[in-house]
Design a protein around this motif. Sequence first.
Motif, PDB file in Angstrom:
ATOM      1  N   VAL A 132       0.864  -1.252  -0.017  1.00 61.42           N
ATOM      2  CA  VAL A 132       0.049  -0.037  -0.042  1.00 61.42           C
ATOM      3  C   VAL A 132       0.838   1.298  -0.056  1.00 61.42           C
ATOM      4  O   VAL A 132       0.697   2.213  -0.626  1.00 61.42           O
ATOM      5  N   ASN A 133       2.003   1.489   0.924  1.00 65.28           N
ATOM      6  CA  ASN A 133       2.751   2.411   0.963  1.00 65.28           C
ATOM      7  C   ASN A 133       3.479   2.814  -0.544  1.00 65.28           C
ATOM      8  O   ASN A 133       3.735   3.910  -0.916  1.00 65.28           O
ATOM      9  N   LEU A 134       3.935   1.380  -1.029  1.00 60.47           N
ATOM     10  CA  LEU A 134       4.490   1.547  -2.369  1.00 60.47           C
ATOM     11  C   LEU A 134       3.614   2.020  -3.285  1.00 60.47           C
ATOM     12  O   LEU A 134       3.904   3.047  -4.077  1.00 60.47           O
ATOM     13  N   VAL A 135       2.542   1.524  -3.471  1.00 57.19           N
ATOM     14  CA  VAL A 135       1.395   2.054  -4.460  1.00 57.19           C
ATOM     15  C   VAL A 135       1.108   3.490  -4.273  1.00 57.19           C
ATOM     16  O   VAL A 135       0.830   4.120  -5.289  1.00 57.19           O
ATOM     17  N   ILE A 136       0.881   3.868  -2.835  1.00 56.25           N
ATOM     18  CA  ILE A 136       0.586   5.611  -2.747  1.00 56.25           C
ATOM     19  C   ILE A 136       1.398   6.378  -3.131  1.00 56.25           C
ATOM     20  O   ILE A 136       1.616   7.515  -3.866  1.00 56.25           O
ATOM     21  N   SER A 137       3.147   5.868  -2.633  1.00 56.28           N
ATOM     22  CA  SER A 137       3.919   6.731  -2.785  1.00 56.28           C
ATOM     23  C   SER A 137       4.644   7.039  -4.216  1.00 56.28           C
ATOM     24  O   SER A 137       4.804   8.135  -4.660  1.00 56.28           O
ATOM     25  N   LEU A 138       4.659   6.090  -4.918  1.00 59.45           N
ATOM     26  CA  LEU A 138       5.251   6.162  -6.357  1.00 59.45           C
ATOM     27  C   LEU A 138       4.433   6.978  -7.455  1.00 59.45           C
ATOM     28  O   LEU A 138       4.929   7.969  -7.818  1.00 59.45           O
ATOM     29  N   PRO A 139       3.192   6.726  -7.370  1.00 58.50           N
ATOM     30  CA  PRO A 139       2.279   7.699  -8.177  1.00 58.50           C
ATOM     31  C   PRO A 139       2.198   9.049  -7.666  1.00 58.50           C
ATOM     32  O   PRO A 139       2.121  10.114  -8.532  1.00 58.50           O
ATOM     33  N   LEU A 140       2.310   9.261  -6.450  1.00 56.74           N
ATOM     34  CA  LEU A 140       2.132  10.636  -5.827  1.00 56.74           C
ATOM     35  C   LEU A 140       3.472  11.362  -6.332  1.00 56.74           C
ATOM     36  O   LEU A 140       3.786  12.479  -6.696  1.00 56.74           O
ATOM     37  N   LEU A 141       4.636  10.534  -6.115  1.00 58.58           N
ATOM     38  CA  LEU A 141       5.813  11.148  -6.409  1.00 58.58           C
ATOM     39  C   LEU A 141       5.955  11.524  -7.929  1.00 58.58           C
ATOM     40  O   LEU A 141       6.391  12.413  -8.328  1.00 58.58           O
ATOM     41  N   ILE A 142       5.389  10.581  -8.626  1.00 58.26           N
ATOM     42  CA  ILE A 142       5.590  11.009 -10.233  1.00 58.26           C
ATOM     43  C   ILE A 142       4.752  12.106 -10.409  1.00 58.26           C
ATOM     44  O   ILE A 142       5.182  13.092 -11.406  1.00 58.26           O
ATOM     45  N   VAL A 143       3.311  11.935  -9.894  1.00 55.85           N
ATOM     46  CA  VAL A 143       2.506  13.222 -10.105  1.00 55.85           C
ATOM     47  C   VAL A 143       3.169  14.901  -9.805  1.00 55.85           C
ATOM     48  O   VAL A 143       3.323  15.865 -10.743  1.00 55.85           O
ATOM     49  N   PHE A 144       3.961  14.646  -8.684  1.00 54.52           N
ATOM     50  CA  PHE A 144       4.145  15.990  -8.186  1.00 54.52           C
ATOM     51  C   PHE A 144       5.514  16.149  -8.935  1.00 54.52           C
ATOM     52  O   PHE A 144       5.762  17.580  -8.943  1.00 54.52           O
ATOM     53  N   ALA A 145       6.391  15.165  -9.309  1.00 58.43           N
ATOM     54  CA  ALA A 145       7.497  15.396 -10.159  1.00 58.43           C
ATOM     55  C   ALA A 145       6.969  16.188 -11.422  1.00 58.43           C
ATOM     56  O   ALA A 145       7.657  17.037 -11.994  1.00 58.43           O
ATOM     57  N   ILE A 146       6.248  15.591 -12.171  1.00 56.20           N
ATOM     58  CA  ILE A 146       5.685  15.924 -13.576  1.00 56.20           C
ATOM     59  C   ILE A 146       5.344  17.421 -13.419  1.00 56.20           C
ATOM     60  O   ILE A 146       5.733  18.257 -14.455  1.00 56.20           O
ATOM     61  N   PHE A 147       4.408  17.714 -12.299  1.00 53.11           N
ATOM     62  CA  PHE A 147       4.185  19.278 -12.202  1.00 53.11           C
ATOM     63  C   PHE A 147       5.098  20.199 -11.528  1.00 53.11           C
ATOM     64  O   PHE A 147       4.938  21.052 -11.011  1.00 53.11           O
ATOM     65  N   SER A 148       6.113  19.286 -11.257  1.00 55.13           N
ATOM     66  CA  SER A 148       7.386  20.251 -10.622  1.00 55.13           C
ATOM     67  C   SER A 148       7.005  21.085  -9.245  1.00 55.13           C
ATOM     68  O   SER A 148       7.465  22.077  -8.963  1.00 55.13           O
ATOM     69  N   ILE A 149       6.319  20.163  -8.421  1.00 60.30           N
ATOM     70  CA  ILE A 149       5.847  20.688  -7.095  1.00 60.30           C
ATOM     71  C   ILE A 149       6.826  19.979  -6.059  1.00 60.30           C
ATOM     72  O   ILE A 149       6.746  19.033  -5.481  1.00 60.30           O
ATOM     73  N   LYS A 150       7.937  20.885  -5.851  1.00 61.41           N
ATOM     74  CA  LYS A 150       8.995  20.366  -5.020  1.00 61.41           C
ATOM     75  C   LYS A 150       8.649  20.047  -3.556  1.00 61.41           C
ATOM     76  O   LYS A 150       8.936  19.077  -3.074  1.00 61.41           O
ATOM     77  N   LEU A 151       8.148  20.922  -3.204  1.00 63.29           N
ATOM     78  CA  LEU A 151       7.684  20.964  -1.707  1.00 63.29           C
ATOM     79  C   LEU A 151       6.973  19.725  -1.427  1.00 63.29           C
ATOM     80  O   LEU A 151       7.013  18.949  -0.642  1.00 63.29           O
ATOM     81  N   PHE A 152       5.954  19.385  -2.228  1.00 65.15           N
ATOM     82  CA  PHE A 152       4.968  18.317  -1.898  1.00 65.15           C
ATOM     83  C   PHE A 152       5.762  16.950  -2.419  1.00 65.15           C
ATOM     84  O   PHE A 152       4.923  15.806  -1.850  1.00 65.15           O
ATOM     85  N   MET A 153       6.602  17.046  -3.126  1.00 65.22           N
ATOM     86  CA  MET A 153       7.486  15.831  -3.339  1.00 65.22           C
ATOM     87  C   MET A 153       7.893  14.971  -2.064  1.00 65.22           C
ATOM     88  O   MET A 153       8.460  13.850  -1.870  1.00 65.22           O
ATOM     89  N   THR A 154       8.126  15.912  -0.839  1.00 68.84           N
ATOM     90  CA  THR A 154       8.847  15.340   0.334  1.00 68.84           C
ATOM     91  C   THR A 154       8.090  14.096   0.919  1.00 68.84           C
ATOM     92  O   THR A 154       8.477  13.240   1.466  1.00 68.84           O
ATOM     93  N   LEU A 155       6.680  14.360   0.754  1.00 72.53           N
ATOM     94  CA  LEU A 155       6.036  13.236   1.393  1.00 72.53           C
ATOM     95  C   LEU A 155       6.032  11.923   0.674  1.00 72.53           C
ATOM     96  O   LEU A 155       6.061  11.035   1.445  1.00 72.53           O
TER      97      LEU A 155
END
Length: 341
Positions: A132-155
């Motif tokens: 679950v943690n893997l499935v949540i973290s990877l898509p969120l990281l990809i989305v925030f990276a694509i939109f270059s939201i650096k602060l939100f990538m921390t989580l």
Amino acid sequence: MNPIDESKRIDTLDYLRGFALMGIILVNILPLLSVKSPDPHSLDAAYQRFLYLLVEGRFYTIFSFLFGVGFYLFISRANQKGKNTTVLFVRRMLALFIFGIIHVQFHPGEALTVYALCGLFILPFYNAPKTVNLVISLPLLIVFAIFSIKLFMTLPLMLLGIAAGQYRIFEGISLPLKKVTIFTVLMFLGSMIGLGYQFQHAPEVLWKGKIEETQRFLDIGIAIGPMVSGFYVGLLLILLRLSFVRRLLSPIKKYGRMALTNYILQTVFILLSGSLFRLFARISYIQSLYLCFVIYVVQFIITIIWIRYFKFGPLEWVWRMVTYREVLPLRGTIKDRQVNV
């Protein structure tokens, strides 16, 4: 409440923390000393591009990921000792937040307060299944990276660290060299493609000329940051399999053992140098690199001497005492100094 006996350090994490710290200072020194904007077609301009291609946004991601790994290990060891993990961890994050509040007075934009708040948010995810943690973290990281939201990538980076802890990637279990190599090669290929694309959009000097060009260049850098960081981590994991590399990088491991202390000391030494030598708004990009090398040497010497006589770094010691609400011995046996966090 007795502190947790962290009887076996995970050396790889210390190497990674120290490596991340060495990259972080190269970027943090720029705003702290108001480093002069370079002239076009100069060595300073070339170094500026190097920083924003290979350093900026690469090392904080490693540090955020390692925070998640450390979070998992701390909670796991507390559970093994039958401690109240929620109370311990909340106090631990409160202490970190206080460190951050003090530090931010001298270093605007520092990360400790963000880490403390994110730490409280990710606390429930310790009990979530690793998939679950893997499935949540990877898509969120990809989305925030694509939109270059650096602060939100921390989580998501922290959640990814928790998942890595749950998979016991660093916990005394050696990953097969083949898997590490495949991961590193994939990250390398992705990084080369991303860096090539970013380089095509690199202005001669950042923030001079069209601001849109600079922002585009920086946004691409944020987007590909996790891949470049992944390559750095994978390459280091491969190199650390060699005993001579481990010995050669031993000072970096010790540097990482005192990560909190050395992170704060970086700011202290930068600002102290700026005041003593009147460097504010007068130092160039290349000169900031030279100053970082000097700070490395000073911090390595201090760290090596300190670790020889004490179990914890000074701020790590205070952090632990606040966490456990008791005075802990700072000095210990040679074995204690080798194994305690």
